[in-house]
Design a protein around this motif. Structure first.
Motif, PDB file in Angstrom:
ATOM      1  N   TYR A  90       0.868  -1.178   0.000  1.00  0.00           N
ATOM      2  CA  TYR A  90       0.000   0.000   0.000  1.00  0.00           C
ATOM      3  C   TYR A  90       0.902   1.224   0.000  1.00  0.00           C
ATOM      4  O   TYR A  90       1.667   1.436   0.942  1.00  0.00           O
ATOM      5  CB  TYR A  90      -0.907  -0.025   1.242  1.00  0.00           C
ATOM      6  CG  TYR A  90      -1.843   1.152   1.388  1.00  0.00           C
ATOM      7  CD1 TYR A  90      -2.631   1.606   0.334  1.00  0.00           C
ATOM      8  CD2 TYR A  90      -1.963   1.806   2.613  1.00  0.00           C
ATOM      9  CE1 TYR A  90      -3.502   2.668   0.490  1.00  0.00           C
ATOM     10  CE2 TYR A  90      -2.846   2.865   2.777  1.00  0.00           C
ATOM     11  CZ  TYR A  90      -3.605   3.298   1.706  1.00  0.00           C
ATOM     12  OH  TYR A  90      -4.471   4.351   1.855  1.00  0.00           O
ATOM     13  N   TYR A  92       0.804   5.405  -0.226  1.00  0.00           N
ATOM     14  CA  TYR A  92      -0.263   6.355   0.080  1.00  0.00           C
ATOM     15  C   TYR A  92       0.249   7.718   0.508  1.00  0.00           C
ATOM     16  O   TYR A  92       1.415   7.896   0.839  1.00  0.00           O
ATOM     17  CB  TYR A  92      -1.156   5.786   1.177  1.00  0.00           C
ATOM     18  CG  TYR A  92      -0.408   5.451   2.452  1.00  0.00           C
ATOM     19  CD1 TYR A  92      -0.310   6.372   3.486  1.00  0.00           C
ATOM     20  CD2 TYR A  92       0.192   4.207   2.625  1.00  0.00           C
ATOM     21  CE1 TYR A  92       0.368   6.066   4.651  1.00  0.00           C
ATOM     22  CE2 TYR A  92       0.873   3.893   3.789  1.00  0.00           C
ATOM     23  CZ  TYR A  92       0.959   4.827   4.798  1.00  0.00           C
ATOM     24  OH  TYR A  92       1.643   4.522   5.949  1.00  0.00           O
ATOM     25  N   LEU A 117      -3.283   0.142  -3.702  1.00  0.00           N
ATOM     26  CA  LEU A 117      -3.136  -1.155  -3.048  1.00  0.00           C
ATOM     27  C   LEU A 117      -2.811  -2.176  -4.129  1.00  0.00           C
ATOM     28  O   LEU A 117      -3.553  -2.305  -5.107  1.00  0.00           O
ATOM     29  CB  LEU A 117      -4.434  -1.503  -2.330  1.00  0.00           C
ATOM     30  CG  LEU A 117      -4.515  -2.814  -1.582  1.00  0.00           C
ATOM     31  CD1 LEU A 117      -3.457  -2.890  -0.490  1.00  0.00           C
ATOM     32  CD2 LEU A 117      -5.898  -2.970  -0.970  1.00  0.00           C
TER      33      LEU A 117
END
Length: 170
Positions: A90, A92, A117
């Motif tokens: 992931y 982010y 993801l």
């Protein structure tokens, strides 16, 4: 609406609702300042699926790193084992929102992160929305506590479950 969806929506609503209150005490937050206030290294401590299935993995073996600036913006990445025991990542960006600071050393806060993801493949590819070629957009709300250099968060991952993670700031 199912119980799982209500819990996920409640977490997201909490993260979004606290944003205006916390911004009143802050300097302007846009554009983000490219400074590094601290680094957070974290791991998974506990996972629970709302609707457990025999093939669900509750040992995520997550290891993650977040870079935080002075305006509470963050960028990070995590490697973990998915609910189906597949290696996943992931990547982010996000922001944290202080909710309550009872002392200078303790803060209760919410976080909202959004990113990509990657790792749900094969027969499990359709278990996360918008997954194409093994990569999907994701947004994760969380509520957490900072005590000195230590932090912990409760993360709701969609309607599937929740995870408790812990880490240390540097």
């Amino acid at each position: 609406m199912s119980e799982r969806r209500r819990v996920g929506l409640l977490g997201l609503a909490l993260a979004l609702l606290v944003a205006p209150a916390s911004q009143a005490r802050q300097e302007p937050i846009w554009p983000p300042v490219p400074d590094l206030e601290h680094v957070l290294v974290q791991t998974s401590l506990y996972t629970r699926h709302f609707d457990p299935q025999p093939d669900h993995n509750n040992q995520q073996e997550l290891i993650g790193i977040e870079l935080h600036n002075s305006q509470r913006w963050l960028a990070g990445g995590a490697r973990f084992l998915s609910s189906f025991d597949q290696e996943a990542f992931y990547l982010y960006v996000g922001r944290e929102f202080p909710l309550w600071e009872p002392t200078d050393n303790v803060t209760v806060r919410a976080k909202l992160s959004a990113g990509l993801l990657h790792g749900y493949r094969g027969e499990y590819q359709d278990n996360i929305p918008f997954n194409r070629y093994g990569t999907a957009p994701a947004a994760l709300p969380s509520v957490g506590l900072r005590w000195g250099r230590f932090e912990t968060d409760l993360i709701v991952f969609g309607a599937a479950g929740a995870m408790v993670i812990g880490g240390v700031r540097f």
